[in-house]
Write an enzyme that holds these catalytic residues in place. Structure first.
Site, mmCIF file in Angstrom:
data_model
loop_
_atom_site.group_PDB
_atom_site.id
_atom_site.type_symbol
_atom_site.label_atom_id
_atom_site.label_comp_id
_atom_site.label_asym_id
_atom_site.label_seq_id
_atom_site.Cartn_x
_atom_site.Cartn_y
_atom_site.Cartn_z
ATOM 1 C CE LYS A 1 -4.123 -2.081 1.955
ATOM 2 N NZ LYS A 1 -4.791 -2.449 3.201
ATOM 3 C CE LYS B 1 -14.404 -4.462 -1.065
ATOM 4 N NZ LYS B 1 -14.223 -3.914 0.266
ATOM 5 C CE LYS C 1 -8.076 -12.880 -3.292
ATOM 6 N NZ LYS C 1 -8.066 -13.182 -1.868
#
Ligand code: TRP
Length: 352
Positions: A114, A219, A216
């Site tokens: 991140k 979002k 997979k």
């Protein structure tokens, strides 16, 4: 209080929940609430570490709450609460940080990931410490992101949770939580925190694939079916899912995009239906249009009732308020008790 083991899990308040969240977490939350002392919360403070958007945050918290409830999490069985409604968490986060090393936080995989995103740099295998220290104020990595694992550890430890059902991507955070718990216990010579473990559901872990042919559902991948997708939207998404050119000869190995659709089918359709399409692939008679139609139909059987309940709940301010107030009271009761113990142990005492 009862003697059931405490199960706790949280979901960050970013965006709506998709089928992956449903099969990976939510459907299990619903099953567990009968057998454990379950606490499920919306991690709105954690959401601030990446997306500080005041309007979106409140909407997201409400949506996810309504989705929990619509999917069957029952506020009379489980404690459902919003993280920021428990201010004890924030205070204990400050206290626990005194025993957490910035080095171990900087080595956390999710932090590096991140932090790179916040700095807008690619993962080239290089260490990012220099960039983090050297950047100006426009391109900074916020300290909240660094201490994300402390906050998550506090969520867990303040409730003295035993079991924490989380996906593989959260294993490292859970490992840190155990380490912090051990460290606190041994530094002060106390036996305050149990070491939480991941919840083993038995059976093989579900990996819910996306509609884009590989990987997979996620979002950020743009390959999701949301629990609250409108019927038309959902059908369109499924009809547009990536497939292949069709099997060229009998008994060909199944390509990844088609295997993914069959995996989704295994989650939502009857076993005979899945077998029928497997057989059709094997003898080359498969028609992807039929497969997708059937798949959309079966997914809708799962999601439409959730969507309907969701629409009822999401605008019912009074109901939502009642649920989170009751949840906050229960969560705060335990949290306040633990925080008082922590303060006492650390030597924070009052003169009056
Ligand atoms: N970090 C978790 C995630 O991204 C969310 C979370 C926050 C959590 N606090 C938690 C999960 C405590 C379990 C327990 O999914």
């Amino acid at each position: 209080m009862n003697e059931k083991e405490i199960v706790l899990s949280g979901i960050r308040a970013t965006g709506n929940l998709h089928l992956g969240n449903y099969y990976g977490a939510l459907s299990k939350f619903v099953k567990m609430q009968n057998d454990y002392d379950c606490m499920y919360f919306i991690a709105d403070l954690h959401a601030l570490t990446t997306t500080p958007d005041p309007e979106a945050l409140h909407v997201n918290v409400r949506n996810i709450l309504a989705e929990y409830l619509a999917a069957g999490v029952d506020p009379d069985k489980a404690t459902i609460f919003v993280q920021s409604d428990v201010p004890e968490i924030s205070e204990m986060y400050l206290l626990l940080n005194m025993h957490v090393g910035i080095g171990e936080l900087m080595r956390t995989a999710s932090f590096k990931d991140k932090a790179r995103k916040q700095l807008g740099i690619k993962d080239d295998g290089q260490d990012i410490e220099k960039q983090i220290i050297g950047t100006d104020s426009n391109k900074r990595v916020n300290a909240g992101l660094l201490t994300y694992p402390t906050l998550m550890a506090v969520d867990i430890l303040i409730q003295k949770a035993h079991k924490v059902p989380v996906g593989k991507d959260q294993e490292q955070h859970l490992e840190l939580t155990r380490r912090f718990a051990r460290r606190f216990n041994s530094f002060y010579g106390v036996d305050l925190f149990p070491e939480p473990v991941n919840f083993d559901f038995g059976g093989k872990p579900v990996k819910v694939p996306g509609l884009d042919g590989s990987g997979k559902m996620g979002k950020s991948e743009g390959n999701c079916i949301y629990l609250v997708d409108e019927e038309k939207v959902l059908r369109k998404k499924v009809m547009r899912a990536v497939t292949d050119e069709g099997p060229k000869e009998p008994n060909s190995p199944i390509s990844e995009p088609v295997a993914n659709l069959l995996t989704l089918m295994e989650l939502t359709s009857a076993p005979e239906t899945v077998q029928q399409f497997r057989d059709a692939y094997a003898d080359c008679s498969i028609r992807y249009g039929d497969l997708k139609k059937q798949l959309a139909e079966d997914i809708l059987k799962v999601t439409l009732p959730i969507r309907e309940r969701y629409l009822d709940i999401v605008n019912d301010d009074a109901y939502i308020a009642r649920v989170v107030k009751q949840g906050a009271e229960r969560a705060r009761e335990r949290a306040a008790k633990t925080l008082a113990e922590v303060r006492e142990i650390m030597g924070i005492r009052k003169f009056y």
